[in-house]
Scaffold this motif. Structure first.
Motif, mmCIF file in Angstrom:
data_model
loop_
_atom_site.group_PDB
_atom_site.id
_atom_site.type_symbol
_atom_site.label_atom_id
_atom_site.label_comp_id
_atom_site.label_asym_id
_atom_site.label_seq_id
_atom_site.Cartn_x
_atom_site.Cartn_y
_atom_site.Cartn_z
ATOM 1 N N GLN A 163 36.179 -34.459 -8.288
ATOM 2 C CA GLN A 163 35.392 -35.609 -9.339
ATOM 3 C C GLN A 163 34.014 -35.326 -9.199
ATOM 4 O O GLN A 163 33.384 -35.293 -10.136
ATOM 5 N N GLN A 164 33.602 -34.874 -8.121
ATOM 6 C CA GLN A 164 31.966 -34.528 -7.903
ATOM 7 C C GLN A 164 31.611 -33.391 -8.792
ATOM 8 O O GLN A 164 30.693 -33.206 -9.374
ATOM 9 N N THR A 165 32.664 -32.419 -8.679
ATOM 10 C CA THR A 165 32.537 -31.186 -9.644
ATOM 11 C C THR A 165 32.313 -31.679 -11.090
ATOM 12 O O THR A 165 31.525 -31.076 -11.926
ATOM 13 N N VAL A 166 33.442 -32.600 -11.389
ATOM 14 C CA VAL A 166 33.415 -33.020 -12.897
ATOM 15 C C VAL A 166 31.768 -33.562 -13.157
ATOM 16 O O VAL A 166 31.373 -33.541 -14.300
ATOM 17 N N HIS A 167 31.396 -34.269 -12.367
ATOM 18 C CA HIS A 167 30.241 -35.160 -12.545
ATOM 19 C C HIS A 167 29.107 -34.057 -12.569
ATOM 20 O O HIS A 167 28.187 -34.266 -13.498
ATOM 21 N N ALA B 162 42.192 -33.398 -12.524
ATOM 22 C CA ALA B 162 40.920 -33.230 -12.493
ATOM 23 C C ALA B 162 40.209 -31.527 -12.431
ATOM 24 O O ALA B 162 39.365 -31.534 -13.150
ATOM 25 N N GLN B 163 41.042 -30.802 -11.953
ATOM 26 C CA GLN B 163 40.986 -29.476 -12.184
ATOM 27 C C GLN B 163 40.939 -29.067 -13.382
ATOM 28 O O GLN B 163 40.085 -28.013 -14.034
ATOM 29 N N GLN B 164 42.053 -29.637 -14.110
ATOM 30 C CA GLN B 164 42.089 -29.210 -15.577
ATOM 31 C C GLN B 164 40.678 -29.685 -16.232
ATOM 32 O O GLN B 164 40.201 -29.106 -17.408
ATOM 33 N N THR B 165 40.229 -30.856 -15.989
ATOM 34 C CA THR B 165 39.021 -31.313 -16.566
ATOM 35 C C THR B 165 37.855 -30.354 -16.094
ATOM 36 O O THR B 165 36.813 -30.174 -17.143
ATOM 37 N N ALA B 179 38.043 -33.208 -28.729
ATOM 38 C CA ALA B 179 39.435 -33.476 -28.983
ATOM 39 C C ALA B 179 40.273 -33.378 -27.703
ATOM 40 O O ALA B 179 41.338 -34.193 -27.751
ATOM 41 N N ALA B 180 40.010 -33.020 -26.766
ATOM 42 C CA ALA B 180 40.734 -32.852 -25.618
ATOM 43 C C ALA B 180 40.619 -34.165 -24.932
ATOM 44 O O ALA B 180 41.831 -34.823 -24.554
ATOM 45 N N THR B 181 39.647 -34.969 -24.837
ATOM 46 C CA THR B 181 39.481 -36.393 -24.435
ATOM 47 C C THR B 181 40.264 -37.289 -25.158
ATOM 48 O O THR B 181 41.159 -38.237 -24.693
ATOM 49 N N LEU B 182 40.255 -37.196 -26.557
ATOM 50 C CA LEU B 182 41.101 -38.087 -27.281
ATOM 51 C C LEU B 182 42.733 -37.739 -27.036
ATOM 52 O O LEU B 182 43.238 -38.684 -26.925
ATOM 53 N N LEU B 183 42.999 -36.640 -26.861
ATOM 54 C CA LEU B 183 44.264 -36.345 -26.792
ATOM 55 C C LEU B 183 44.941 -36.729 -25.518
ATOM 56 O O LEU B 183 45.804 -37.533 -25.276
ATOM 57 N N SER B 212 33.731 -37.090 -22.007
ATOM 58 C CA SER B 212 33.666 -35.743 -22.623
ATOM 59 C C SER B 212 32.618 -34.839 -21.866
ATOM 60 O O SER B 212 32.545 -33.556 -22.521
ATOM 61 N N GLY B 213 31.647 -35.351 -21.306
ATOM 62 C CA GLY B 213 30.630 -34.509 -20.625
ATOM 63 C C GLY B 213 29.373 -34.104 -21.723
ATOM 64 O O GLY B 213 28.693 -33.243 -21.764
ATOM 65 N N THR B 214 29.019 -35.130 -22.789
ATOM 66 C CA THR B 214 28.439 -34.859 -23.665
ATOM 67 C C THR B 214 27.563 -36.336 -24.175
ATOM 68 O O THR B 214 27.793 -37.131 -23.378
#
Lengths: 254, 254
Positions: A163-167, B162-165, B179-183, B212-214
DNA sequence: CGCACAATTGACAGGTGTCAAACATAGTGG
DNA sequence: CCACTATGTTTGACACCTGTCAATTGTGCG
């Protein structure tokens, strides 16, 4: 690993590359299993029981322990060496999810909710991994509740790290990403020396890029800038963190 | 909002808007606990034991269940409503780590390796959460091994997600991210209707951006493009996925 | 000694974040 | 019931970061 003499290894492991080809000795296996966080708190005879049911496998640098999509039939504990977990995107780019060292476990099993491996596992250095079949692992989970609790705590910790990596990936610029990745690696694998913390794991800038969510070229530019500023030193396959405080500061600023 | 005082409201309003303000009834609690994956496979009397040891708490939209850094003293199970987990970066930007619904658990405890909460937990809708103290949770883990196994499987699954994220954030362009977040959200919370899968969780474009990191602006541009192409429809706080296949295809292409 | 591979550097274009402003909607209070 | 207001949405202009492509240099290994 600081243990030094390393418990009478009868097999003629001269050094460096040669230890790779041979599966590790029973002594090494027992020592490593006893040190593995997953089996922390177990009695000696329980450790021996685990050892009796696992199968040692020597791996060469670059060798794949398993591939994404293969049936999830084993859990692995690293006895010696390092293993990286990675996925490859549709366009061929690689993403390194994590890098593990001695005592850490990886793999998949139905008990963990996976029917197939969810990443590639590749040996970074020569070493030895201990394989537990999914059935064996499940039996241990049921017979020794402590292992389940250990596994839960360790997995929760990894989730938190992810999760920290995602952050980080969501908010940081490339420069900060690289700084964060270097610090994370140094905390786990760095050897403290006179000039700073040294990272040596056959880690290329390509790997760094795959761990930082960017490209090798960008990593190189960042590293060049760091070097000019005296923050790091680096060469072909190694890095030295000379000013960790400055890198920490960078990591926290956009 | 309807009344705010309500305590232990009798079964009465099973659904709709009225359930918001009041802590949920004993019946609802038992039903939800029995459905919670964490407690799957437990006997009725065990479920009742858990229920007796947990404390219900009604939450309002936007209310924080706990904050990052507070001592990790409780694990929460969502009875009704939705809760989002988020971190805030140093510059104030938000990162939404996950969104949970009824039956899912969140929180921290020493048994999971955390001394303090590692994120903010904020109610998205009105609802009710059941709190288990860290000591109680630990006792249950020891007394009922099945819970530990369930927790391990669920946490492993979350780690995999989380790893897929991480993989997505590392490789995908903004369009694919959205798109990925919506799905992902649709698979979890979408209600299938005639026009497509509808998402209604008081989810704003700001939230989508944080997942989505944006940025909100980028999300908006992407959504506008999707709408022009007939892939989605959206308004103030809702989204409808009209062409999931096309979105899936987008998600996999750089 | 020479080959393969990693590192390095430059030029360039496109994607995205940033800043700013106008617009629409839902809930509020009169 | 309607105006009002807070909040979310939409759109534009622009700069800059960063990925891409390409060529050169350097290093380790056979």
């Amino acid at each position: 690993m600081p243990e030094g003499d390393g418990v009478t290894q009868p097999v003629g492991a001269s050094d460096g590359t040669s230890e790779g080809a041979a599966a590790c000795s029973v002594d090494v296996r027992l020592t490593m299993l006893a040190r593995t966080p997953l089996f922390r708190g177990l009695e000696d005879h329980e450790i021996e029981g685990v050892n009796a049911r696992c199968r040692a496998r020597a791996v060469q640098p670059g060798e794949l322990v398993f591939r994404w999509g293969e049936p999830a039939e084993s859990l692995f504990v690293i006895a010696t060496g390092q293993v990286k977990l990675m996925e490859h995107a549709s366009d061929g780019r690689l993403v390194v999810l994590d890098l593990f060292g001695p005592g850490e476990f990886f793999g998949s099993a139905p008990a963990l909710g996976d029917d197939a491996y969810t990443y590639d596992a590749q040996a970074v250095t020569a070493g030895c991994v201990l394989a537990l079949s999914a059935e064996t692992f499940e039996r241990i989970l049921h017979d020794v509740p402590l292992v389940a609790l250990n596994a839960l705590a360790l997995t929760s910790q990894r989730l938190r790290d992810a999760q920290q990596t995602v952050h980080a990936l969501s908010t940081l610029a490339v420069e900060a990403q690289v700084a964060a990745t270097l610090l994370r690696l140094a905390a786990k694998f760095g050897e403290v020396g006179p000039a700073g913390t040294r990272l040596e794991a056959a880690l290329t800038q390509v790997d760094l890029a795959a761990m930082s969510g960017t490209t090798p070229e960008s990593v190189n530019r960042v590293l060049s800038a760091f070097r000019r500023r005296g923050l790091v030193d680096s060469g072909r396959g190694w890095f030295v963190l000379k000013d960790r405080a400055a890198l920490e500061a960078l990591k926290d600023s956009h």
